[in-house]
Write a protein that holds these residues in place. Structure first.
Motif, PDB file in Angstrom:
ATOM      1  N   LEU A  69     -73.578 -50.748  11.735  1.00 55.91           N
ATOM      2  CA  LEU A  69     -74.588 -50.247  12.667  1.00 55.91           C
ATOM      3  C   LEU A  69     -75.505 -51.372  13.132  1.00 55.91           C
ATOM      4  N   ASN A  70     -75.923 -52.228  12.219  1.00 54.36           N
ATOM      5  CA  ASN A  70     -76.787 -53.357  12.585  1.00 54.36           C
ATOM      6  C   ASN A  70     -76.084 -54.292  13.563  1.00 54.36           C
ATOM      7  N   ASN A  71     -74.819 -54.581  13.286  1.00 60.36           N
ATOM      8  CA  ASN A  71     -74.053 -55.471  14.177  1.00 60.36           C
ATOM      9  C   ASN A  71     -73.786 -54.807  15.526  1.00 60.36           C
ATOM     10  N   PHE A  72     -73.498 -53.508  15.502  1.00 61.97           N
ATOM     11  CA  PHE A  72     -73.277 -52.748  16.728  1.00 61.97           C
ATOM     12  C   PHE A  72     -74.526 -52.777  17.600  1.00 61.97           C
ATOM     13  N   ALA A  73     -75.678 -52.572  16.954  1.00 61.90           N
ATOM     14  CA  ALA A  73     -76.950 -52.566  17.682  1.00 61.90           C
ATOM     15  C   ALA A  73     -77.228 -53.925  18.319  1.00 61.90           C
ATOM     16  N   LYS A  74     -76.937 -55.004  17.594  1.00 61.74           N
ATOM     17  CA  LYS A  74     -77.135 -56.348  18.149  1.00 61.74           C
ATOM     18  C   LYS A  74     -76.199 -56.595  19.324  1.00 61.74           C
ATOM     19  N   THR A  75     -74.955 -56.170  19.185  1.00 61.07           N
ATOM     20  CA  THR A  75     -73.959 -56.389  20.238  1.00 61.07           C
ATOM     21  C   THR A  75     -74.349 -55.693  21.538  1.00 61.07           C
ATOM     22  N   TYR A  76     -74.866 -54.473  21.424  1.00 61.01           N
ATOM     23  CA  TYR A  76     -75.184 -53.696  22.622  1.00 61.01           C
ATOM     24  C   TYR A  76     -76.673 -53.723  22.976  1.00 61.01           C
ATOM     25  N   GLY A  77     -77.439 -54.515  22.248  1.00 57.13           N
ATOM     26  CA  GLY A  77     -78.853 -54.673  22.578  1.00 57.13           C
ATOM     27  C   GLY A  77     -79.697 -53.444  22.343  1.00 57.13           C
ATOM     28  N   LEU A  78     -79.367 -52.658  21.301  1.00 60.36           N
ATOM     29  CA  LEU A  78     -80.156 -51.463  21.001  1.00 60.36           C
ATOM     30  C   LEU A  78     -81.451 -51.836  20.288  1.00 60.36           C
ATOM     31  N   THR A  79     -82.499 -51.107  20.595  1.00 59.06           N
ATOM     32  CA  THR A  79     -83.762 -51.301  19.886  1.00 59.06           C
ATOM     33  C   THR A  79     -83.641 -50.689  18.478  1.00 59.06           C
ATOM     34  N   SER A  80     -84.634 -50.968  17.633  1.00 59.40           N
ATOM     35  CA  SER A  80     -84.605 -50.416  16.271  1.00 59.40           C
ATOM     36  C   SER A  80     -84.641 -48.889  16.302  1.00 59.40           C
ATOM     37  N   ARG A  81     -85.410 -48.320  17.233  1.00 63.95           N
ATOM     38  CA  ARG A  81     -85.478 -46.856  17.345  1.00 63.95           C
ATOM     39  C   ARG A  81     -84.142 -46.289  17.830  1.00 63.95           C
ATOM     40  N   GLU A  82     -83.540 -46.955  18.805  1.00 62.80           N
ATOM     41  CA  GLU A  82     -82.238 -46.501  19.301  1.00 62.80           C
ATOM     42  C   GLU A  82     -81.172 -46.596  18.217  1.00 62.80           C
ATOM     43  N   SER A  83     -81.249 -47.645  17.436  1.00 59.86           N
ATOM     44  CA  SER A  83     -80.310 -47.817  16.325  1.00 59.86           C
ATOM     45  C   SER A  83     -80.487 -46.703  15.300  1.00 59.86           C
ATOM     46  N   GLU A  84     -81.731 -46.351  15.022  1.00 62.97           N
ATOM     47  CA  GLU A  84     -82.023 -45.273  14.072  1.00 62.97           C
ATOM     48  C   GLU A  84     -81.470 -43.945  14.576  1.00 62.97           C
ATOM     49  N   SER A  99     -87.842 -34.475  23.988  1.00 65.41           N
ATOM     50  CA  SER A  99     -87.679 -35.195  25.260  1.00 65.41           C
ATOM     51  C   SER A  99     -87.596 -36.701  25.036  1.00 65.41           C
ATOM     52  N   THR A 100     -88.368 -37.212  24.073  1.00 64.14           N
ATOM     53  CA  THR A 100     -88.299 -38.646  23.755  1.00 64.14           C
ATOM     54  C   THR A 100     -86.952 -38.985  23.129  1.00 64.14           C
ATOM     55  N   VAL A 101     -86.442 -38.097  22.294  1.00 65.08           N
ATOM     56  CA  VAL A 101     -85.104 -38.291  21.709  1.00 65.08           C
ATOM     57  C   VAL A 101     -84.072 -38.398  22.827  1.00 65.08           C
ATOM     58  N   LYS A 102     -84.156 -37.501  23.802  1.00 65.25           N
ATOM     59  CA  LYS A 102     -83.206 -37.507  24.916  1.00 65.25           C
ATOM     60  C   LYS A 102     -83.283 -38.810  25.717  1.00 65.25           C
ATOM     61  N   LYS A 103     -84.502 -39.336  25.896  1.00 69.81           N
ATOM     62  CA  LYS A 103     -84.661 -40.607  26.620  1.00 69.81           C
ATOM     63  C   LYS A 103     -83.986 -41.747  25.866  1.00 69.81           C
ATOM     64  N   HIS A 104     -84.159 -41.764  24.533  1.00 66.77           N
ATOM     65  CA  HIS A 104     -83.514 -42.803  23.725  1.00 66.77           C
ATOM     66  C   HIS A 104     -81.989 -42.687  23.802  1.00 66.77           C
ATOM     67  N   ILE A 105     -81.491 -41.463  23.750  1.00 66.87           N
ATOM     68  CA  ILE A 105     -80.041 -41.257  23.818  1.00 66.87           C
ATOM     69  C   ILE A 105     -79.512 -41.689  25.187  1.00 66.87           C
ATOM     70  N   TYR A 106     -80.264 -41.382  26.245  1.00 62.83           N
ATOM     71  CA  TYR A 106     -79.878 -41.816  27.596  1.00 62.83           C
ATOM     72  C   TYR A 106     -79.786 -43.344  27.664  1.00 62.83           C
ATOM     73  N   ASN A 107     -80.745 -44.026  27.046  1.00 63.23           N
ATOM     74  CA  ASN A 107     -80.726 -45.487  27.032  1.00 63.23           C
ATOM     75  C   ASN A 107     -79.523 -46.027  26.240  1.00 63.23           C
ATOM     76  N   ILE A 108     -79.198 -45.351  25.130  1.00 66.03           N
ATOM     77  CA  ILE A 108     -78.037 -45.766  24.337  1.00 66.03           C
ATOM     78  C   ILE A 108     -76.760 -45.606  25.158  1.00 66.03           C
ATOM     79  N   TYR A 109     -76.635 -44.473  25.877  1.00 62.84           N
ATOM     80  CA  TYR A 109     -75.466 -44.241  26.724  1.00 62.84           C
ATOM     81  C   TYR A 109     -75.321 -45.358  27.753  1.00 62.84           C
ATOM     82  N   ASN A 110     -76.434 -45.708  28.400  1.00 63.02           N
ATOM     83  CA  ASN A 110     -76.399 -46.752  29.431  1.00 63.02           C
ATOM     84  C   ASN A 110     -75.973 -48.098  28.857  1.00 63.02           C
ATOM     85  N   LYS A 111     -76.507 -48.441  27.711  1.00 59.07           N
ATOM     86  CA  LYS A 111     -76.217 -49.745  27.113  1.00 59.07           C
ATOM     87  C   LYS A 111     -74.786 -49.847  26.591  1.00 59.07           C
TER      88      LYS A 111
END
Length: 256
Positions: free
Chosen positions: A186-201, A224-236
């Motif tokens: 998960l840590n490596n995946f987050a670094k590869t796709y540029g996820l923030t710590s919250r998005e990684s969580e 609604s904030t959860v949905k925004k984070h998920i939307y950002n993860i989808y985009n990245k």
């Protein structure tokens, strides 16, 4: 030998323990629950690696001062007469300390003089936990002189529980090892796709099957904030659904 209430306590305890999938929760919970059936003054649930060395961080001690885990692990474990049994047991076994050594012999050992006696441990019993022909842990209960020795009924309870405890430990350890692998990935995946710590969580919680509401409750943010984070993860990550995201992550884990 057991009352109806004691049988119900055992059944309820096992039902709850079999639902636990976190190692630290399992070891602490069982040490606390067993007191309902077998009173004790001190105890430990020790996890062993393939070389029969103690996994200190994963082991649980109760009733001792905070420095005792280090003291036992680093100094006295190698002097513990429990190791006399290691080469003679092939299946999960219950024992009393006096079944390993007679009291007069036991009280002359360095382990008793330098460790047990200063800790006010006079009586002990336990389970050597074995799975697939490998010793995976030790479950030990201790008492002082005032509390008295463990009786046949209490050893009977341990014999009833021994295989359940070994199986549960084996299963929880598998999940623990898998979680370490997933967390590293998960840590490596987050670094590869540029996820923030919250998005990684949040990705971690999605991977565990939590809904948006459950993630909201867990992380203490709005849905609604959860949905925004998920939307950002989808985009990245270039996906458009939860299923695609989980598949991408699991494929990535397997490749790495």
């Amino acid at each position: 030998m057991l009352t109806e209430n004691e049988w119900n306590t055992i059944n309820n305890m096992l039902l709850e323990l079999y639902t636990i999938d976190e190692l630290d929760v399992f070891t602490s919970k069982i040490m606390k629950m067993i007191r309902m059936l077998i009173p004790y003054t001190k105890g430990w649930f020790i996890i062993l690696d393939d070389d029969r060395k103690i996994r200190k961080e994963q082991s649980y001690f109760i009733g001792f001062d905070t420095d005792v885990k280090d003291k036992y692990t680093d100094v006295f474990y190698n002097e513990d007469y429990i190791q006399y049994l290691y080469d003679f047991v092939s299946e999960t076994s219950v024992y009393k300390d006096t079944s390993i050594l007679e009291s007069d012999v036991r009280e002359k050992t360095d382990f008793y003089i330098k460790f047990l006696k200063p800790e006010d441990i006079i009586f002990g019993c336990g389970i050597i936990l074995i799975k697939n022909s490998r010793i995976i842990g030790m479950f030990n209960l201790f008492r002082n002189e005032k509390s008295g020795d463990f009786n046949e009924k209490e050893l009977y309870v341990l014999n009833l529980l021994k295989n359940h405890i070994a199986n549960m430990l084996h299963n929880v350890m598998r999940l623990y090892r898998a979680s370490i692998t997933v967390n590293k990935s998960l840590n490596n995946f987050a670094k590869t796709y540029g996820l923030t710590s919250r998005e990684s969580e949040i990705l971690s919680l999605i991977n565990k099957g939590l809904s948006n509401q459950e993630i909201s409750d867990k992380v203490v943010i709005s849905v609604s904030t959860v949905k925004k984070h998920i939307y950002n993860i989808y985009n990245k990550t270039g996906v458009s659904s939860r299923g695609q995201l989980i598949s991408l992550f699991l494929e990535w884990v397997e490749l790495k």
